[in-house]
Design an enzyme around this catalytic site. Structure first.
Site, PDB file in Angstrom:
ATOM      1  N   HIS A   1      23.615 122.994 130.169  1.00 37.05           N
ATOM      2  CA  HIS A   1      24.363 122.311 131.240  1.00 37.05           C
ATOM      3  C   HIS A   1      23.790 122.561 132.638  1.00 37.05           C
ATOM      4  CE1 HIS A   1      26.503 126.237 131.056  1.00 37.05           C
ATOM      5  NE2 HIS A   1      26.722 126.067 132.349  1.00 37.05           N
TER       6      HIS A   1
ATOM      7  N   LYS B   1      18.984 123.523 137.361  1.00 38.70           N
ATOM      8  CA  LYS B   1      18.790 124.558 138.389  1.00 38.70           C
ATOM      9  C   LYS B   1      17.322 124.981 138.505  1.00 38.70           C
ATOM     10  CE  LYS B   1      23.414 126.541 138.653  1.00 38.70           C
ATOM     11  NZ  LYS B   1      24.251 127.696 138.331  1.00 38.70           N
TER      12      LYS B   1
HETATM   13 FE   LIG Z   1      26.488 123.794 136.978  1.00 41.64          FE
END
Ligand SMILES: [Fe+2]
Length: 384
Positions: free
Chosen positions: A247, A251
């Site tokens: 998920h 990043k």
């Molecule tokens: Fe997140």
């Protein structure tokens, strides 16, 4: 005007030709459709199931099955079956050297059995266990790269019994089905390698992101525990687990200066940080089999009341997996220690989640989650 004898004859010829035509068309179109399926869909079960239905239609059979050989146990097991007894068949295994299927596997021959009850090879136990009555059948081996991996069977012709012609058609279809299986297997290998590399990326990322420990593994586990009550089938669970684990994969595209900033993010930094959802979509979106992971990567920061990001989706316009991920992700973050905060006690986590029922979180999924709170806590502690 009166028709001449030759005109009538030629018209009759045309008629009989056109009367035969639909049969040929249907058999060829079935083949074409199988080939098209092989090329267009690489979901092995979908390909096989549709191929079997087409095969039944072409041969006027009432049921069909694919049995796969388990070389370790030397057994044949029903991999896919159609017809009224398909569910009963799924659990049945039979010795690989018995029955019509076993004989077809051993000898590599296509066997036409016009009267099953009179055949010395017929394996009665399957009918006894399923209460199906096999009247007639054809069995043909499924060859892949010089090996016979299983057997394809059609059973019980709607009227009469199967012909030699049917036997030849089935043999051709088995060859096409074997291509489908082979393609799907190769595709599966590539798919698994791709998923494995994505997962590695997600796992590596957590060390950069304040070392969140087993956060992503736990998120996968919570999801898999709750998913059956949300309508997921057992076959979908593994895909859900890995999708949930990815998920925050976006990043990787967030600079250290923002991701690791100890203090509060300013509005521009916050905007950039929030792009980890859409960056995740960019990373995962190239693979057609990772669509669930895309839903979660983009949906896990959306909020039920429409105040989330990146798209400010509201209520059920947020994919179910995204709504589930939102709860799971927050629960785990609140329960965990981070460099900037201590873990909240379970009672407080429960309260904080409940306070956001219907605003941040989907009320129904939250109710399910809270009804299983003790179990979720156990997962947390077991994988802390
Ligand atoms: Fe997140």
């Amino acid at each position: 005007m009166k028709k001449t004898a030759s005109q009538s004859k030629s018209k009759h010829k045309l008629k009989s030709r056109s009367a035969k035509k639909p049969k040929r068309i249907s058999s060829f179109s079935a083949r074409d459709r199988i080939i098209r399926l092989i090329n267009s869909s690489l979901d092995i079960d979908k390909v096989l199931h549709l191929s079997m239905l087409l095969m039944e239609k072409t041969l006027n059979a009432t049921a069909s099955s694919i049995l796969l050989h388990d070389p370790e146990k030397n057994e044949l097991k029903f991999y896919l079956a159609t017809g009224a007894k398909k569910d009963a068949l799924k659990v049945i295994r039979m010795p690989a050297d018995q029955g019509v299927a076993g004989r077809s596997l051993q000898t590599g021959r296509t066997l036409l059995i016009p009267e099953a009850s009179k055949s010395p090879f017929f394996y009665k136990q399957v009918d006894e266990k399923t209460k199906f009555v096999t009247k007639n059948l054809i069995a043909t081996p499924i060859p892949i790269r010089g090996k016979r991996i299983g057997v394809l069977e059609v059973l019980n012709k709607t009227h009469g019994t199967f012909s030699h012609q049917d036997m030849l058609k089935l043999k051709t279809m088995a060859a096409e089905i074997s291509v489908a299986i082979d393609n799907a297997r190769l595709y599966d290998e590539v798919k698994h390698a791709y998923i494995a590399s994505m997962l590695n990326m997600a796992k590596a990322e957590k060390y950069r992101d304040h070392d969140t420990g087993m956060h992503i593994e736990r998120c996968g586990e919570y999801a898999v525990r709750l998913a059956p009550e949300l309508g997921f089938t057992p076959r979908e669970l593994e895909n859900l687990r890995v999708s949930m684990m990815m998920h925050d994969i976006g990043k990787v595209a967030i600079p250290d200066a923002i991701l690791l900033k100890p203090g509060r993010l300013d509005p521009e930094e916050m905007r950039l940080m929030q792009t980890h959802t859409t960056k995740g979509e960019e990373i995962l979106g190239r693979a057609p089999h990772l669509q669930r992971a895309v839903e979660i990567a983009t949906g896990h920061h959306e909020k039920w009341d429409g105040s989330g990001y990146p798209r400010r989706l509201k209520a059920r316009t947020i994919p179910l997996t995204g709504r589930l991920a939102a709860i799971i992700d927050v629960f785990d973050a609140l329960s965990s220690k981070r460099p900037y905060k201590d873990p909240f006690p379970p009672e407080q986590v429960f309260k904080m989640l409940k306070e956001n029922r219907g605003t941040h979180f989907d009320p129904e999924i939250l109710d399910l989650f809270l009804s299983r709170f003790t179990e979720m806590r156990e997962v947390y502690q077991g994988m802390a």
